[in-house]
Design a protein around this motif. Structure first.
Motif, PDB file in Angstrom:
ATOM      1  N   LYS A 291      40.718  39.745  28.543  1.00  0.00           N
ATOM      2  CA  LYS A 291      41.823  38.965  29.088  1.00  0.00           C
ATOM      3  C   LYS A 291      41.354  38.293  30.368  1.00  0.00           C
ATOM      4  O   LYS A 291      41.046  38.955  31.361  1.00  0.00           O
ATOM      5  N   TYR A 292      41.273  36.994  30.324  1.00  0.00           N
ATOM      6  CA  TYR A 292      40.879  36.238  31.508  1.00  0.00           C
ATOM      7  C   TYR A 292      42.121  35.897  32.309  1.00  0.00           C
ATOM      8  O   TYR A 292      43.081  35.347  31.766  1.00  0.00           O
ATOM      9  N   VAL A 293      42.107  36.250  33.591  1.00  0.00           N
ATOM     10  CA  VAL A 293      43.244  35.982  34.468  1.00  0.00           C
ATOM     11  C   VAL A 293      42.788  35.004  35.534  1.00  0.00           C
ATOM     12  O   VAL A 293      41.835  35.288  36.275  1.00  0.00           O
ATOM     13  N   ARG A 294      43.455  33.853  35.620  1.00  0.00           N
ATOM     14  CA  ARG A 294      43.017  32.814  36.541  1.00  0.00           C
ATOM     15  C   ARG A 294      43.608  33.080  37.927  1.00  0.00           C
ATOM     16  O   ARG A 294      44.756  32.705  38.214  1.00  0.00           O
ATOM     17  N   GLY A 295      42.827  33.722  38.776  1.00  0.00           N
ATOM     18  CA  GLY A 295      43.296  34.005  40.123  1.00  0.00           C
ATOM     19  C   GLY A 295      42.370  34.994  40.780  1.00  0.00           C
ATOM     20  O   GLY A 295      41.571  35.665  40.128  1.00  0.00           O
TER      21      GLY A 295
ATOM     22  N   LEU B   6      48.130  30.589  36.894  1.00  0.00           N
ATOM     23  CA  LEU B   6      48.647  29.796  35.787  1.00  0.00           C
ATOM     24  C   LEU B   6      50.093  30.182  35.492  1.00  0.00           C
ATOM     25  O   LEU B   6      50.913  29.362  35.124  1.00  0.00           O
ATOM     26  N   LEU B   7      50.404  31.458  35.709  1.00  0.00           N
ATOM     27  CA  LEU B   7      51.787  31.908  35.564  1.00  0.00           C
ATOM     28  C   LEU B   7      52.543  31.756  36.877  1.00  0.00           C
ATOM     29  O   LEU B   7      53.763  31.763  36.889  1.00  0.00           O
TER      30      LEU B   7
ATOM     31  N   THR C  77      48.844  34.391  47.197  1.00  0.00           N
ATOM     32  CA  THR C  77      49.913  34.878  46.337  1.00  0.00           C
ATOM     33  C   THR C  77      49.668  36.331  45.950  1.00  0.00           C
ATOM     34  O   THR C  77      50.580  37.156  45.951  1.00  0.00           O
ATOM     35  N   ALA C  78      48.403  36.630  45.640  1.00  0.00           N
ATOM     36  CA  ALA C  78      48.051  37.974  45.202  1.00  0.00           C
ATOM     37  C   ALA C  78      48.346  39.012  46.275  1.00  0.00           C
ATOM     38  O   ALA C  78      48.762  40.127  45.974  1.00  0.00           O
TER      39      ALA C  78
ATOM     40  N   PRO D 186      55.591  30.892  44.840  1.00  0.00           N
ATOM     41  CA  PRO D 186      54.597  31.731  45.526  1.00  0.00           C
ATOM     42  C   PRO D 186      53.764  30.898  46.500  1.00  0.00           C
ATOM     43  O   PRO D 186      53.675  29.668  46.347  1.00  0.00           O
ATOM     44  N   VAL D 187      53.169  31.568  47.472  1.00  0.00           N
ATOM     45  CA  VAL D 187      52.487  30.844  48.557  1.00  0.00           C
ATOM     46  C   VAL D 187      51.483  29.832  48.026  1.00  0.00           C
ATOM     47  O   VAL D 187      51.408  28.708  48.511  1.00  0.00           O
ATOM     48  N   SER D 188      50.696  30.235  46.999  1.00  0.00           N
ATOM     49  CA  SER D 188      49.671  29.309  46.522  1.00  0.00           C
ATOM     50  C   SER D 188      50.312  28.038  45.957  1.00  0.00           C
ATOM     51  O   SER D 188      49.735  26.960  46.034  1.00  0.00           O
ATOM     52  N   GLN D 189      51.527  28.182  45.407  1.00  0.00           N
ATOM     53  CA  GLN D 189      52.194  26.979  44.906  1.00  0.00           C
ATOM     54  C   GLN D 189      52.760  26.135  46.048  1.00  0.00           C
ATOM     55  O   GLN D 189      52.810  24.912  45.950  1.00  0.00           O
TER      56      GLN D 189
END
Lengths: 143, 653, 331, 188
Positions: B453-457, B477-478, D36-37, D48-51
């Motif tokens: 599962k690739y998570v973009r972040g 992306l979400l 955001t994380a 979220p902050v990054s947005q």
């Protein structure tokens, strides 16, 4: 350039072939814009710069002189830049005795990969010289 | 004197922001200038012909080319005028591209700057003297620094080309980083299976002399004639007697030595052979952990060794080798885990690096290829990969991409599924960089066929919760925060310059960039050359690189060495210092300052002492010229008169 | 230790809801021989609200105090509240690093600030100026059984350019001080996780959710008490612990002490002087558990003796068994 | 979601205004999402902050200034501390709040009201008067019983002062307020 005022002043730069001349090339390749006052003289090593060159330039019409070599310990010729540093430091202290503000002379170390640093150095030094104004019409020359 | 000036448009590169026609017109007014013109591409064949013809037609005796940097084309134009019958040192270049047209916005100011710069070149060229090279013999042996895949390739190619090779490797075995990898992307073939034969070739090649566990102490000389001092570090085992039987390693009671080869994934013995395929397969004692050294008594290995090879008194040894060229393939390093306090780097045992994971996957690694958590030796079911741990991170001073992590993460995710079928991998990434042949398809396979599962972040932090590690990241992306409860976290730590890279560069007189990577002569056209002739680069010492690129560079560097050694004699650079014996007072200050020891004392017939330059040793820095109190020693081509002519051209009160 | 004097900027919270922080901090400084002087007629630093209005305005509210402190000539001002500290440091650094900013701020002030004050947290003064050895030397009492989760909150060490103290990702200053006074410190992963800060009043649900995590991770780490150095953190964790329990369905009963209160307890200071009764979640059990270090030494010696006795008995048993074994072998 | 017409909505002068007032360059952001994380408030934000950073890069002035996120940021500095591009993200959020306040675009009225109550207390007394601030907030927000459950607890502990501690120099503090307001008026 507008940053440094409309009228150009005369600035001479002595650049070592291996590092700083290359750094100025890198700045060019990266299109890092700079003020246009500087004229560059290529020398093999900053250790080749005779303080007399600097004095001659300043007495004969230059408003500022910049010398740039390789970083200490990164000299293409082992330690030419150490000799340069010693001489140029002496020169910096001597300039006031010639009636020249020592801020008109600057020496620094810039490597071939440091295009951005070259841009910064040229911009800052040019600004500094413009702040001091022309050497040969000002007070300093009459002293 | 009849100077000819040729001003290049370089397409629109120069002509776009410098009025070249006006510059030519201005130059024609300069005394001594007999001819001045502007041309579309001066470096092109017709451009060079134009110069040659003009020399004949206009009877020119000195030439100024105003174009790009002399670091780019000085040699080109020197050859041009030589073909037209002029001495090659009757050329000067004015750099109106890199230093003017590309960096100034104002065309008027640029044009004036260009005119003045060309005038300086004219002033200098009028002071130029003809110089003639002499030739000297070269030593056709080559030194290769670094026994990783790039260095071995260079050594083997040079050896196969008939050159004698001296290969110096810092660690006890050749193989480098590649020897530690389990499989290679994108083919998933076994790394040591393809590297092993090369390592054996290196050991068995009759032209290659291998110094393992050795480092470069000092380098003197110049292209064609280098004298290299090599430090053979003490192994405390006489390698002429050691058979690599491994009995010592079996019996050694110091079981908690740091395992450099395995990046500390598991401890090793104080006397060890780093890995089964090691070349040379010899034992070595780590005095930081050996009881004989730390406690002053033990001696188990000495008693057990069947050949009596153990020697606790062994000292480092310095040997000297003479070579004519050097290939630097000293590899790369990795950023320290303690740079990631937010990931618990160094504090949480189950947060490990990509290369450590590689050792866990490897069948000949400390776990025999079983993936287990370092903390409790259980099999992880959820594995999280964090890409760009340090890479592309300005706050850590690493703005660059580490080149191969995206690919090895995809590989490790695939292998994880192979090893543990009921496992789930997560990959946190910012961008997937896979531009090589078959590379992008490979990263797709990791997702499509192996369910990674690739998570973009990016991952913000990792904290322990019970036996799990909670990985807190973002899925941009979400547009949400995400958490994964992981059993094992693998950080793709950033590639850095090898430890000690800067010190080695200083010994070699080659340049390195802000990050410690060595600087090539030209980023596109001279990728394996350095600015120091006779010194070539290969592999990740020049910048992060994967295996195919490193091997390619190893071969390229070898080709350059073979081409250099295709002649028996090299031409010396005549731009060296010369002493005027009439004005020299024999103070010998120049001798004291010369960085190369190129100046000797010489007694003239009348008993007068003067300085004398050994031309082949002089490197042409000119420190002596600035030192001489009476101007008696002058660096040819950069004499006081020549440089002052340039100063005077622009500074006239 | 030579007596050194500091300006001591109390801050509004320490006059009200965090009065026990002020009481205990003053007691601890007194015990350590650190002289503190309260700047005369200090005003509120402006805190977060001022920062939502304008940066120059916010700096001016803080700088009025810096001007007063500058005149006191102590050089350093020590600040217990991280929010005040952050605001004062921001104003100080902004005004010393940027001339035009300084001029703008000074235009709003009656008397200009010249940049001669170094703001430091009380934690920093204790760790760096007093030193762990001196801190440890005053200990007379022990708190056996106490396991503390040190909670730093967000802005005590962040951002590093402003805080210029401790590690922004894994701070250890409070851990070290608590360990120096003989307290057991838990390995706590949520040292820095935000508690909800000033949103307690307008965004209570949000704060309750955040504090819930901070509290439950402390329990997870095996702690039976949280140590704080921030009035806002303390308020959110202590005063609002009941709110958390009712909204999140939890049943926390975790005392939230200022680190200075814990240090004070080990110095044998009276619970009253340290404002222990001001805490909402009772810390009476902790106070009751306190014993002198002599008692502790006695207890430990007893335990050791008991252990040694047990060991000796074990040994004897084994020896006897062996003896019997050999006997049987012989026969 | 509607198509975002960048030609029409890319507000470059807004980007420049934020860059200038915050001293930060939004172009440095490469959207890694680390802010955001790490943000403890992501769950409560509308963006979220990054947005927010992305909206800023694309010059979406109105969306940003009317967002709840900028008011729910507590300036905990986690984003700033961890940003790999060395952007002071918290400073940008601060700046966006200041601009929103200036332009009377406040999406989270309660938060602003609380801040205002705080500042009013400060202007009046020189120091924060906790009870007064809370009462004034409750009255103005219509949230009459906010934290009323906590009152008895604090009262019992003797932490509440029903009269403000007024400092001597409170006029001097008030002057800072008035000088600032005058200056703000002058500069529009």
């Amino acid at each position: 350039m507008s940053e440094v005022g409309p009228k150009e002043l005369r600035i001479v730069g002595f650049l070592c072939n291996w590092c700083s001349y290359g750094g100025a090339d890198t700045a060019g390749v990266s299109r890092f814009k700079q003020p246009t006052d500087l004229r560059i003289i290529r020398v093999p090593c900053s250790g080749r710069v005779d303080p007399l060159f600097v004095v001659k330039a300043l007495l004969n019409g230059a408003d500022g002189v910049l010398v740039s070599g390789c970083h200490p310990r990164d000299c293409h010729y082992s330690d030419g830049n150490f000799y340069a540093r010693r001489r140029l430091e002496m020169l910096k202290r001597l300039l006031p005795f010639l009636g020249i503000d020592d801020k008109r002379f600057h020496y620094t170390w810039i490597s071939a990969s440091e295009g951005q640093r070259w841009q910064q150095t040229v911009t800052d030094f040019t600004k500094q010289i413009h702040k001091l104004g022309p050497l040969h019409s000002g007070k300093e020359a009459q002293q | 004197m009849r100077v000819g000036v040729f001003i290049c448009h370089c397409g629109s590169n120069i002509a776009g922001t410098v009025d070249v026609a006006r510059a030519a017109a201005e130059l024609r007014k300069v005394p001594g200038v007999a001819f001045a013109t502007n041309y579309m591409y001066t470096c092109s064949e017709p451009g060079q012909d134009e110069i040659k013809q003009a020399i004949k037609r206009e009877n020119l005796d000195r030439i100024v080319v105003a174009a790009c940097s002399p670091r780019m084309h000085e040699l080109t134009f020197r050859r041009t005028i030589e073909k037209a019958g002029l001495n090659r040192y009757f050329l000067e270049m004015a750099n109106i591209r890199e230093h003017i047209s590309w960096v100034g916005l104002d065309k008027e100011a640029n044009t004036i700057k260009a005119i003045e710069t060309i005038k300086m070149a004219v002033a200098k060229v009028m002071q130029n003297k003809p110089l003639y090279s002499s030739s000297f013999k070269i030593n056709k042996r080559v030194l290769v620094i670094g026994g990783g895949v790039a260095g071995m390739q260079a050594a083997l190619d040079c050896g196969d080309g008939g050159l004698e090779v001296v290969l110096v490797e810092k660690s006890p075995s050749v193989g480098g980083m590649m020897a530690r990898l389990d499989k290679t992307f994108p083919t998933i073939d076994c790394s040591i299976c393809i590297l092993g034969p090369k390592m054996v070739d290196v050991a068995q090649h009759d032209k290659i002399k291998l110094y393992a566990y050795s480092e470069i102490e000092d380098i003197k000389g110049y292209v064609g004639n280098y004298e290299v001092k090599i430090r053979k570090k003490a192994t405390y085992v006489d390698w002429t007697k050691c058979t690599g039987c491994g009995l010592c390693m079996e019996k050694c009671p110091s079981k908690n030595s740091y395992d450099y080869f395995n990046f500390g994934v598991a401890p090793t013995k104080a006397i060890n052979i780093p890995f089964p395929q090691a070349i040379p397969k010899k034992a070595k004692i780590d005095p930081d952990f050996c009881r004989q050294f730390t406690k002053g008594k033990c001696g188990v290995c000495a008693k057990i060794c069947p050949t009596g090879a153990i020697n606790y008194e062994m000292q480092d040894e310095i040997v000297t080798e003479e070579v004519g060229a050097i290939v630097v393939a000293s590899g790369y390093g990795l950023i320290d885990m303690d740079k990631f306090p937010e990931y618990g780097g160094g504090r949480y045992p189950d947060v490990i690096t990509g290369i450590q994971y590689e050792r866990l996957l490897n069948a000949s690694g400390p776990t025999e290829g079983h993936i287990v958590r370092p903390s409790d030796h259980t099999e992880p079911k959820t594995v999280v990969f964090v890409s760009c741990a340090g890479s592309r991170d300005k706050s850590l001073g690493i703005p660059y991409c580490s080149n191969f992590c995206c690919m090895y993460i995809a590989k490790q995710a695939i292998l994880t599924k192979d090893h543990i079928p009921d496992s789930q991998s997560y990959v946190f990434y910012m961008d997937i960089r896979s531009p090589g042949k078959g590379y992008d398809e490979f990263t797709r396979r990791a997702q499509e066929d192996y369910g990674a599962k690739y998570v973009r972040g990016r991952v913000s932090r990792i904290y322990p919760k019970g036996k799990k590690l909670v990985v807190v990241g973002a899925d941009t992306l979400l547009g949400t925060q995400v958490e994964v409860e992981a059993d094992l976290v693998v950080l793709a730590t950033a590639v850095t310059a090898a430890p000690g890279a800067a010190q080695l560069a200083e010994k070699l007189h080659i340049s390195y960039d802000t990050f410690g990577f060595y600087v090539e002569s030209h980023p596109k056209l001279r990728p394996v050359e350095t600015n120091t002739s006779g010194v070539f680069l290969a592999g990740a010492a020049q910048g992060p690189k994967d295996i195919p690129a490193s091997v390619g560079q190893g071969s390229a560097a070898a080709a350059k060495v073979l081409a250099l050694f295709s002649k028996d004699m090299l031409e010396s650079d005549p731009a060296v210092a010369k002493v005027n014996e009439n004005t020299c007072v024999g103070c010998l200050k120049c001798k004291l300052t010369c960085p190369f020891g190129a100046i000797q004392e010489k007694e003239l017939r009348g008993g007068k002492i003067v300085a004398s330059v050994i031309e082949t040793v002089c490197a042409g820095c000119g420190v002596c010229t600035s030192t001489c109190p009476c101007g008696a020693i002058q660096l040819s081509h950069f004499t006081d008169n020549q440089l002052l002519a340039e100063v005077n051209a622009i500074c006239q009160k | 230790m030579a007596e050194k004097e500091y300006a001591y900027y109390t801050g509004c919270s320490l006059e009200g809801t965090a009065v026990e922080y002020d009481m205990s901090m003053r007691q601890v400084f007194k015990a350590l021989g650190v002289g503190i002087i309260e700047p005369e007629d200090w005003s509120c630093c402006g805190s977060t609200p001022a920062h939502t209005v304008d940066r120059v305005f916010a700096a001016a509210l803080a700088a009025r105090n810096l001007t007063i402190i500058e005149k006191m000539g102590t050089g350093i001002v020590t600040v217990p509240c991280p929010s005040c500290l952050s605001v004062l440091k921001r104003a100080h650094l902004g005004m010393t690093q940027d001339e035009s900013f300084r001029n703008e701020v000074n235009e709003l002030l009656d008397e200009p600030y010249e940049g001669g004050v170094v703001p430091k947290s009380t934690l920093q003064v204790m760790l760096e100026d007093v030193g762990l050895d001196a801190i440890a030397s005053k200990v007379t009492h022990a708190l056996p059984g106490l396991v503390v989760a040190p909670y730093y909150g967000c802005i005590l060490t962040r951002p590093p350019e402003i805080a210029q103290f401790d590690d922004p990702e894994n701070p250890v200053s409070m851990d070290k001080i608590l360990e120096a006074v003989g307290v057991k410190v838990a390995d706590y992963a949520f040292k820095l996780e935000c508690c909800g800060a000033a949103f307690g009043v307008p965004k209570r649900d949000m704060v309750n959710r955040l504090t819930y995590r901070v509290l439950s991770m402390a329990l997870e780490a095996g702690a039976n008490c949280i140590a704080v150095a921030c009035p806002l953190c303390q308020q959110n964790l202590d005063l609002r612990q009941g709110q958390v329990n009712s909204t999140m369905g939890s049943s926390f009963n975790l005392p939230i002490l200022y680190f200075s209160q814990i240090v004070g307890l080990t110095y044998g200071l009276s619970p009253k002087e340290l404002g222990m009764d001001k805490l909402v979640v009772s810390a009476d059990d902790i106070v009751r558990s306190r014993i002198t270090i002599e008692e502790l030494a006695q207890r430990e010696a007893n335990a050791k003796a008991a252990e040694a006795e047990a060991k000796a008995a074990e040994k004897l048993k084994k020896a006897k068994a062996k003896e019997e074994d050999t006997k049987t072998e012989e026969t | 979601m509607d198509t975002l017409n960048l030609t029409k909505s890319l507000n470059l002068s807004f980007i420049e205004q934020v860059s200038k007032e915050s001293g930060q360059n939004p172009s440095l952001c490469y959207q890694c999402g680390n802010c955001t994380a790490g943000c403890p408030y992501t769950h409560f934000f509308d963006y979220p902050v990054s947005q927010i950073m992305r909206l800023l890069q694309t010059g979406q002035r109105d969306t940003i200034l009317s967002s709840k996120a900028i008011w729910l940021c507590a300036t905990c500095e986690t984003c700033t501390t961890r940003c790999p591009c060395e952007i002071d993200v918290a400073m940008i959020m601060d700046t966006l709040r200041i601009i929103a306040r200036r332009e009377n675009k406040v999406s989270e009225k309660d938060v602003k009201l609380f801040y205002d109550s705080f500042l009013n207390s400060m202007k009046e007394h020189g120091r924060l008067f906790e009870v007064g601030t809370l009462l004034s907030y409750n009255l103005r927000s219509g949230n009459f019983f906010a934290d009323a459950d906590l009152g008895p607890k604090v009262l019992e502990k003797g932490k509440i002062h029903f009269l403000p501690r007024k400092i001597k120099g409170r006029d001097k503090v008030a002057k800072i307020f008035t000088r600032f307001q005058e200056k703000a008026k002058k500069h529009g």
